[in-house]
Scaffold this active site. Structure first.
Site, PDB file in Angstrom:
ATOM      1  N   HIS A   1       7.761  -6.359   4.412  1.00  0.00           N
ATOM      2  CA  HIS A   1       7.538  -6.242   2.973  1.00  0.00           C
ATOM      3  C   HIS A   1       7.187  -4.804   2.521  1.00  0.00           C
ATOM      4  O   HIS A   1       7.801  -4.273   1.599  1.00  0.00           O
ATOM      5  CB  HIS A   1       6.429  -7.185   2.510  1.00  0.00           C
ATOM      6  CG  HIS A   1       6.644  -8.614   2.907  1.00  0.00           C
ATOM      7  ND1 HIS A   1       7.888  -9.197   2.939  1.00  0.00           N
ATOM      8  CD2 HIS A   1       5.783  -9.591   3.281  1.00  0.00           C
ATOM      9  CE1 HIS A   1       7.763 -10.462   3.325  1.00  0.00           C
ATOM     10  NE2 HIS A   1       6.502 -10.725   3.534  1.00  0.00           N
TER      11      HIS A   1
ATOM     12  N   ASP B   1       3.396  -8.734  10.324  1.00  0.00           N
ATOM     13  CA  ASP B   1       3.500  -9.751   9.281  1.00  0.00           C
ATOM     14  C   ASP B   1       3.857  -9.150   7.919  1.00  0.00           C
ATOM     15  O   ASP B   1       4.558  -9.777   7.137  1.00  0.00           O
ATOM     16  CB  ASP B   1       2.158 -10.503   9.183  1.00  0.00           C
ATOM     17  CG  ASP B   1       2.205 -11.662   8.207  1.00  0.00           C
ATOM     18  OD1 ASP B   1       3.110 -12.509   8.357  1.00  0.00           O
ATOM     19  OD2 ASP B   1       1.355 -11.723   7.301  1.00  0.00           O
TER      20      ASP B   1
ATOM     21  N   GLU C   1      -4.582  -9.174  -0.397  1.00  0.00           N
ATOM     22  CA  GLU C   1      -4.660 -10.634  -0.573  1.00  0.00           C
ATOM     23  C   GLU C   1      -6.096 -11.099  -0.427  1.00  0.00           C
ATOM     24  O   GLU C   1      -6.887 -10.470   0.285  1.00  0.00           O
ATOM     25  CB  GLU C   1      -3.805 -11.326   0.486  1.00  0.00           C
ATOM     26  CG  GLU C   1      -2.327 -10.989   0.382  1.00  0.00           C
ATOM     27  CD  GLU C   1      -1.516 -11.760   1.418  1.00  0.00           C
ATOM     28  OE1 GLU C   1      -1.018 -12.836   1.069  1.00  0.00           O
ATOM     29  OE2 GLU C   1      -1.410 -11.294   2.556  1.00  0.00           O
TER      30      GLU C   1
HETATM   31  C1  BG6 Z   1       4.374 -13.602   4.025  1.00  0.00           C
HETATM   32  C2  BG6 Z   1       3.301 -13.333   5.054  1.00  0.00           C
HETATM   33  O1  BG6 Z   1       5.602 -13.088   4.446  1.00  0.00           O
HETATM   34  O2  BG6 Z   1       3.994 -13.003   2.793  1.00  0.00           O
HETATM   35  C3  BG6 Z   1       1.962 -13.856   4.581  1.00  0.00           C
HETATM   36  O3  BG6 Z   1       3.658 -13.982   6.270  1.00  0.00           O
HETATM   37  C4  BG6 Z   1       1.630 -13.299   3.221  1.00  0.00           C
HETATM   38  O4  BG6 Z   1       0.937 -13.521   5.506  1.00  0.00           O
HETATM   39  C5  BG6 Z   1       2.787 -13.499   2.246  1.00  0.00           C
HETATM   40  O5  BG6 Z   1       0.473 -13.962   2.753  1.00  0.00           O
HETATM   41  C6  BG6 Z   1       2.529 -12.782   0.941  1.00  0.00           C
HETATM   42  O6  BG6 Z   1       3.519 -13.140   0.019  1.00  0.00           O
HETATM   43  P1  BG6 Z   1       3.224 -13.108  -1.555  1.00  0.00           P
HETATM   44  O7  BG6 Z   1       4.551 -13.405  -2.173  1.00  0.00           O
HETATM   45  O8  BG6 Z   1       2.184 -14.151  -1.812  1.00  0.00           O
HETATM   46  O9  BG6 Z   1       2.720 -11.734  -1.848  1.00  0.00           O
END
Ligand code: BG6
Length: 484
Positions: free
Chosen positions: A240, A235, A216
């Site tokens: 994920h 997190d 990110e």
């Molecule tokens: C969230 C996290 O679950 O997912 C964040 O708490 C992160 O820190 C986000 O930025 C990323 O999600 P995506 O869908 O933008 O990849």
């Protein structure tokens, strides 16, 4: 190619935390898009519930703002917005108090699908579940939807699971991991289990290693208080990345139904080896120009929380013995990019003259942005002059394949909310899965605390700390570049 839409049954959806950030950015916009797509029936009702003083019109204004900000302008249809807003109302309630709950019981219909979205911090989960039960608001088929974080460690996750289990059956509990709702993440299952091509090669005999990257560009500013207590491990990795790992590594389920899929994912998590200290690199981003450093964003000068994590993971089973999985995720990196790269082994014997570089096939699954897949194959370099080899990418961008429909790929949240209404738990985490993930993560975090490990600093806009490169280099492998 027209997208097929199957309308869901009429429902009442109560959003606790209905005026919060998630409702604004994801839940309301997602529901509106499903309304426009005619998947959400006109007699469905959305009840925003929160502590603030607000009336129905005030809530509709909130929803209108959410649509204007977070739904593509081409879907801003005045009539549709007006009709959608008619489905909305507001209910003032305090999760920890007793006032108002009897009224809520009168409002929520008993003869439609009932869904209760807990878009609030986990400390309120138990209180909400208890009151929904105590005031007989939730019927036997009601569903509750829970946002992450689901616990902070194994102990707290167990406590939460037990609290919820007092009032709801596991089949009624929908734990959201929004990565599971992403189009390409589901495609992982389609690619693996709807094609004959990959599965015979999908093991340690043919796969050298697998890289999972979720990078990110954003920092943690604005949510430093939460993040500093979590770090990349809690997190992103515990949920994920773990889910991505499961979908890539699991055995083919016998059926595509919630428990068959989740049983297989659970087996992967349970087969994860403990991770040696040398196989993990943690980092914290430095300041860059006017942009603050991690510790400034977290407002904690002594913070030892990681904003970057890279690790080498082993799955101890027959299929994967000897094939490492490299996971990495971080904030303020060079590009926003999530992908999985499956790097195959070189052919066992080459009939061609020795050539520079390695020749190995790679299957790259781009999760975001630019969803799609690439397959790297080796061909003959065109033209005369002998047999020189080169690599080319067979490139399948979903945007190109789907044309205009690509813009309409549903967002993870809207897909997941519709699954809740349909009563399909396949893309939600089961309680035992979450606990198994914490069971693996907890000792790793405890190790950092016991040893007093400090994350390595890395430049904002880079691809992470140098040591993370070494994690791969020392074994003759390399990370894929983090680029747009
Ligand atoms: C969230 C996290 O679950 O997912 C964040 O708490 C992160 O820190 C986000 O930025 C990323 O999600 P995506 O869908 O933008 O990849």
């Amino acid at each position: 190619m027209a997208t097929r839409v199957i309308p869901v049954d009429p429902f009442d959806l109560v959003i606790f935390g209905g005026t919060g950030d998630l409702a604004m950015r994801k839940i309301i916009p997602g529901l509106y898009r499903r309304f426009v797509a005619e998947q959400m029936p006109k007699d469905a009702r959305i009840i925003g519930a929160a502590r603030g003083e607000l009336d129905d019109d005030g809530y509709r204004d909130f929803a209108r703002e959410a649509i204007e900000k977070y739904v593509h302008a081409k879907n801003h249809d005045k009539d549709k917005i007006r009709d959608f807003l008619k489905c909305l109302s507001y209910f003032r309630i305090d999760a920890l108090g007793e006032d108002g709950w009897k009224d809520l019981a009168r409002i929520v219909r008993k003869d439609v699908v009932q869904a209760f979205y807990f878009s609030v911090g986990p400390r309120l989960f138990g209180a909400l579940a208890k009151r929904l039960h105590k005031y007989k608001i939730a019927g036997p088929n009601a569903r509750i939807v829970l946002e992450k974080p689901f616990g902070h460690d194994l102990e707290s996750a167990k406590v939460l699971n037990a609290e919820l289990a007092e009032y709801f059956d596991e089949t009624q509990i929908y734990r959201i991991d929004h990565y599971l709702g992403k189009e390409t993440v589901q495609n992982l299952m389609a690619v693996r289990f709807a094609n004959i091509l990959f599965e015979p090669l999908w093991n340690s005999q043919y796969i050298d290693h697998i890289q999972i990257t979720v990078s990110e560009t954003v920092g943690v500013g604005g949510r430093g208080g939460y993040y500093d207590k979590s770090g990349a491990m809690r997190d992103m990795v515990q949920n994920h990345l773990m889910q991505l790992l499961c979908l890539i590594a699991m055995e083919p389920p016998a059926h595509f139904d919630p428990d068959s899929v989740r049983d297989e994912k659970l087996k992967v998590i349970r087969a994860l080896d403990p991770v040696p200290v040398d196989d993990i690199v943690r980092g914290q981003y430095r300041a860059e120009g006017d942009d603050p450093s991690y510790v400034e964003d977290a407002e904690n000068p002594d913070s030892r929380t990681e904003s970057y994590l890279a690790m080498k993971v082993h799955i101890a089973n027959w299929r994967w013995n000897g094939t490492p999985f490299y996971l990495r995720t971080g904030k303020r990196l060079r590009a926003r990019k999530s992908e999985i790269a499956v790097v195959f082994k070189e052919p066992p014997h080459s009939i061609f003259e020795p050539q520079e570089g390695r020749r190995c096939n790679e299957l790259i699954i781009h999760l975001q942005p630019n969803e799609g897949m690439d397959l790297r194959v080796t061909i003959k370099e065109p033209g005369p002059g002998g047999m020189r080899l080169m690599d080319v990418l067979l490139d399948m961008s979903f945007a190109e394949a789907l044309g205009e429909d690509a813009e309409d790929i549903t967002d993870a949240y809207e897909r997941l909310i519709m699954d809740v209404i349909r009563g399909n738990q396949t893309l939600f985490m089961r309680g035992d899965e979450v606990e198994a993930a914490w069971r693996w993560v907890d000792p790793i975090i405890q190790g950092w605390i016991d040893r007093g490990d400090k994350p390595k600093p890395y430049d904002a806009g880079s691809s992470g700390p140098e040591d993370a490169l070494m994690l791969m280099h020392r074994e003759g492998r390399r990370w894929r570049e983090i680029t747009e």
